[in-house]
Design an enzyme around this catalytic site. Structure first.
Site, PDB file in Angstrom:
ATOM      1  N   LYS A 139       0.848  -1.198   0.000  1.00 46.26           N
ATOM      2  CA  LYS A 139       0.000   0.000   0.000  1.00 46.26           C
ATOM      3  C   LYS A 139       0.884   1.250   0.000  1.00 46.26           C
ATOM      4  O   LYS A 139       2.087   1.163   0.290  1.00 46.26           O
ATOM      5  CB  LYS A 139      -0.908  -0.014   1.241  1.00 46.26           C
ATOM      6  CG  LYS A 139      -0.141   0.072   2.558  1.00 46.26           C
ATOM      7  CD  LYS A 139      -1.045  -0.240   3.746  1.00 46.26           C
ATOM      8  CE  LYS A 139      -0.261  -0.152   5.053  1.00 46.26           C
ATOM      9  NZ  LYS A 139      -0.993  -0.742   6.180  1.00 46.26           N
TER      10      LYS A 139
ATOM     11  N   ARG B 287     -10.644  -0.267  14.699  1.00 43.90           N
ATOM     12  CA  ARG B 287     -10.652   0.476  13.444  1.00 43.90           C
ATOM     13  C   ARG B 287     -11.682  -0.213  12.562  1.00 43.90           C
ATOM     14  O   ARG B 287     -12.867  -0.128  12.849  1.00 43.90           O
ATOM     15  CB  ARG B 287      -9.228   0.484  12.861  1.00 43.90           C
ATOM     16  CG  ARG B 287      -8.999   1.500  11.781  1.00 43.90           C
ATOM     17  CD  ARG B 287      -7.526   1.586  11.364  1.00 43.90           C
ATOM     18  NE  ARG B 287      -7.012   0.360  10.773  1.00 43.90           N
ATOM     19  CZ  ARG B 287      -5.744   0.217  10.347  1.00 43.90           C
ATOM     20  NH1 ARG B 287      -4.882   1.213  10.467  1.00 43.90           N
ATOM     21  NH2 ARG B 287      -5.337  -0.911   9.818  1.00 43.90           N
TER      22      ARG B 287
ATOM     23  N   TYR C 293      15.427  30.534   6.964  1.00 46.50           N
ATOM     24  CA  TYR C 293      14.230  31.180   7.524  1.00 46.50           C
ATOM     25  C   TYR C 293      14.280  31.250   9.042  1.00 46.50           C
ATOM     26  O   TYR C 293      14.656  30.283   9.707  1.00 46.50           O
ATOM     27  CB  TYR C 293      12.974  30.383   7.146  1.00 46.50           C
ATOM     28  CG  TYR C 293      12.571  30.470   5.700  1.00 46.50           C
ATOM     29  CD1 TYR C 293      12.182  31.678   5.130  1.00 46.50           C
ATOM     30  CD2 TYR C 293      12.562  29.337   4.909  1.00 46.50           C
ATOM     31  CE1 TYR C 293      11.781  31.740   3.800  1.00 46.50           C
ATOM     32  CE2 TYR C 293      12.165  29.389   3.576  1.00 46.50           C
ATOM     33  CZ  TYR C 293      11.781  30.596   3.032  1.00 46.50           C
ATOM     34  OH  TYR C 293      11.395  30.652   1.724  1.00 46.50           O
TER      35      TYR C 293
ATOM     36  N   MET D  30      11.358  24.535   1.569  1.00 51.08           N
ATOM     37  CA  MET D  30      10.554  23.686   0.693  1.00 51.08           C
ATOM     38  C   MET D  30      11.442  22.851  -0.240  1.00 51.08           C
ATOM     39  O   MET D  30      11.225  21.653  -0.423  1.00 51.08           O
ATOM     40  CB  MET D  30       9.601  24.547  -0.146  1.00 51.08           C
ATOM     41  CG  MET D  30       8.643  23.719  -0.992  1.00 51.08           C
ATOM     42  SD  MET D  30       7.554  24.726  -2.001  1.00 51.08           S
ATOM     43  CE  MET D  30       6.442  25.399  -0.787  1.00 51.08           C
TER      44      MET D  30
HETATM   45  C1  LIG Z   1      -0.214  -1.679   6.921  1.00 43.73           C
HETATM   46  C2  LIG Z   1      -0.798  -2.954   7.348  1.00 43.73           C
HETATM   47  C3  LIG Z   1       0.022  -4.080   7.554  1.00 43.73           C
HETATM   48  C4  LIG Z   1       1.526  -4.024   7.536  1.00 43.73           C
HETATM   49  O1  LIG Z   1       2.004  -3.392   8.704  1.00 43.73           O
HETATM   50  P1  LIG Z   1       3.559  -3.362   9.042  1.00 43.73           P
HETATM   51  O2  LIG Z   1       3.614  -2.769  10.389  1.00 43.73           O
HETATM   52  O3  LIG Z   1       4.203  -2.498   8.008  1.00 43.73           O
HETATM   53  O4  LIG Z   1       4.036  -4.760   8.971  1.00 43.73           O
HETATM   54  C5  LIG Z   1      -0.600  -5.290   7.829  1.00 43.73           C
HETATM   55  N1  LIG Z   1      -1.940  -5.380   7.912  1.00 43.73           N
HETATM   56  C6  LIG Z   1      -2.755  -4.310   7.754  1.00 43.73           C
HETATM   57  C7  LIG Z   1      -4.235  -4.485   7.884  1.00 43.73           C
HETATM   58  C8  LIG Z   1      -2.212  -3.065   7.478  1.00 43.73           C
HETATM   59  O5  LIG Z   1      -3.023  -2.002   7.329  1.00 43.73           O
END
Ligand SMILES: *Cc1c(COP(=O)(O)O)cnc(C)c1O
Length: 389
Positions: A39, A137, A272, A320
């Protein structure tokens, strides 16, 4: 493309990812499947290149967070199974079926929607049921008195027309944190998860093909949670204490070059806000790397970057597009010299700690104007710049 490369670039060492994959495979054993989490553009490493590699070296599954991320992989020729961990609008169900993409089912409302859409399309949507065992979640809530309603909801979803429940999974909240309480919490989540699976399977009269829950922390610390598949992200890319523990290699090296050198007298305010003032005659290198490239501004004046003469202190606020380092006592560091922002020499884990964050945030922050250069066997095998040109 070539001309931009000597400004600032990220080297992605595909050999490191392959090495990490093989090390993790050794640890989990031949009977446990491997899902690579890709992801957020593979945590900033490039999801297409990382997925191509994982497909080639025999990983079993990929996970992304959205339909767009999944389709990007399919459109670019990735054939292996892909699971969407997050929310997909129901209008996309037809495309998921068309492209053979697996969707997480996280509650009754989504199950109803996805089932109705799949039936309307005349197809079957492959799904993995998400169980909320304490992450609070997504997922069917099953803790604290919700066990029976959770199980019933999951059984109902598994029996809905148009859905094929291939898998079931949960996510740990504190598997990567230390202390007895965290240990207990993770164990409780796992026991609840296996309890839910047992009840659901008994009511369904069949078993799930793939049960999974182990993220990075659990893959390293809780082998008893492997079940059918592990699901690490950060570990695969070689960052964090657990990667360190297993001797894994960081996949990304962020590099820039010294663009300009200036010599200032004592009492000169740099950048800055003038938060840094020189105390003596100071040689400052200007680097074309700023917060728009992904350098967290909270690191201003707090960290060092790595030159061929060792660590050079960052001076003043990160801008930036630029930042400044002190190279007063580094006479061989010249215009054009390479500087490592993070990588083998300058640990991203330490930078993250100084910034008060986690390495995930630093690699995900690498922006689209930073070209990625892919290395395999010491050779550049691919280059990518994500600007619209
Ligand atoms: C991002 C995610 C993972 C991987 O997590 P890591 O800490 O990078 O191993 C696994 N499962 C779900 C549902 C996630 O959202």
């Amino acid at each position: 493309m070539e001309s931009t490369l000597r400004r600032t670039w990220a080297e992605i060492n595909l050999d490191a990812i392959e090495y990490n994959y093989k090390k993790i495979k050794e640890k989990i054993g031949a009977d446990v499947k491997f899902l690579g989490v890709v992801k957020a553009d593979a945590y900033g490493h490039g999801s297409i290149q990382v997925s191509q590699l994982l497909e080639e070296i025999g990983a079993d599954y990929l996970a992304v967070s959205s339909a767009d991320e999944a389709l990007e992989l399919r459109v670019n020729g990735i054939k292996m199974p892909i699971l969407i961990l997050g929310h997909t609008p129901k209008e996309q169900v037809g495309r998921l079926i068309e492209y053979n993409i697996t969707q997480a089912i996280t509650c009754k409302a989504k199950a109803d929607e996805y089932s109705a859409e799949a039936v309307k399309c005349g197809g079957t949507l492959k799904v993995h049921i998400k169980v909320d065992t304490g992450m609070s979640r997504l997922g069917y809530l099953c803790d604290n008195g919700y066990f029976d309603t959770g199980v019933d909801g999951i059984v109902e979803a598994c029996n809905m027309p148009g859905l094929e429940a291939e898998g079931i999974f949960t996510h740990f909240a504190v598997a990567d944190e230390h202390g007895e309480d965290c240990d207990k919490y993770t164990k409780h989540q796992f026991e609840l998860f296996t309890g839910v699976i047992e009840s659901v399977e008994e009511k369904l009269g069949r078993k799930f093909a793939i049960r999974h829950c182990a993220n990075t922390g659990a893959t390293v610390r809780y082998p008893e949670t492997y079940l059918d598949m592990v699901r690490p992200g950060l570990l695969l890319y070689g960052y964090g204490e657990f990667a360190h523990e297993l001797g894994l290699k960081p996949a990304m090296t962020m590099k820039t070059t010294v663009s300009t050198i200036k010599i200032y007298p004592a009492g000169t305010a740099i950048s800055y806000g003038g938060v840094f003032k020189t105390e003596k005659t100071t040689r400052i290198g200007v680097l074309p790397y700023g917060y728009a490239d992904g350098f967290l501004r909270s690191l201003s004046n707090k960290c060092s970057l790595y030159t061929k003469e060792g660590p050079a202190k960052l001076r003043g606020k990160i801008c930036m597009d630029m930042c400044m380092i002190d190279i007063t006592d580094m006479p061989t560091v010249d215009v054009g010299s390479e500087v490592e922002i993070f990588g083998e020499k300058n640990s991203i884990d330490e930078l993250a700690e100084i910034a008060g964050t986690i390495p995930y945030e630093l690699t995900c922050a690498v922006s689209k104007r930073v070209p990625r250069v892919y290395l395999r066997g010491g050779n550049v095998v691919d280059k990518e710049l994500m600007l619209r040109m």
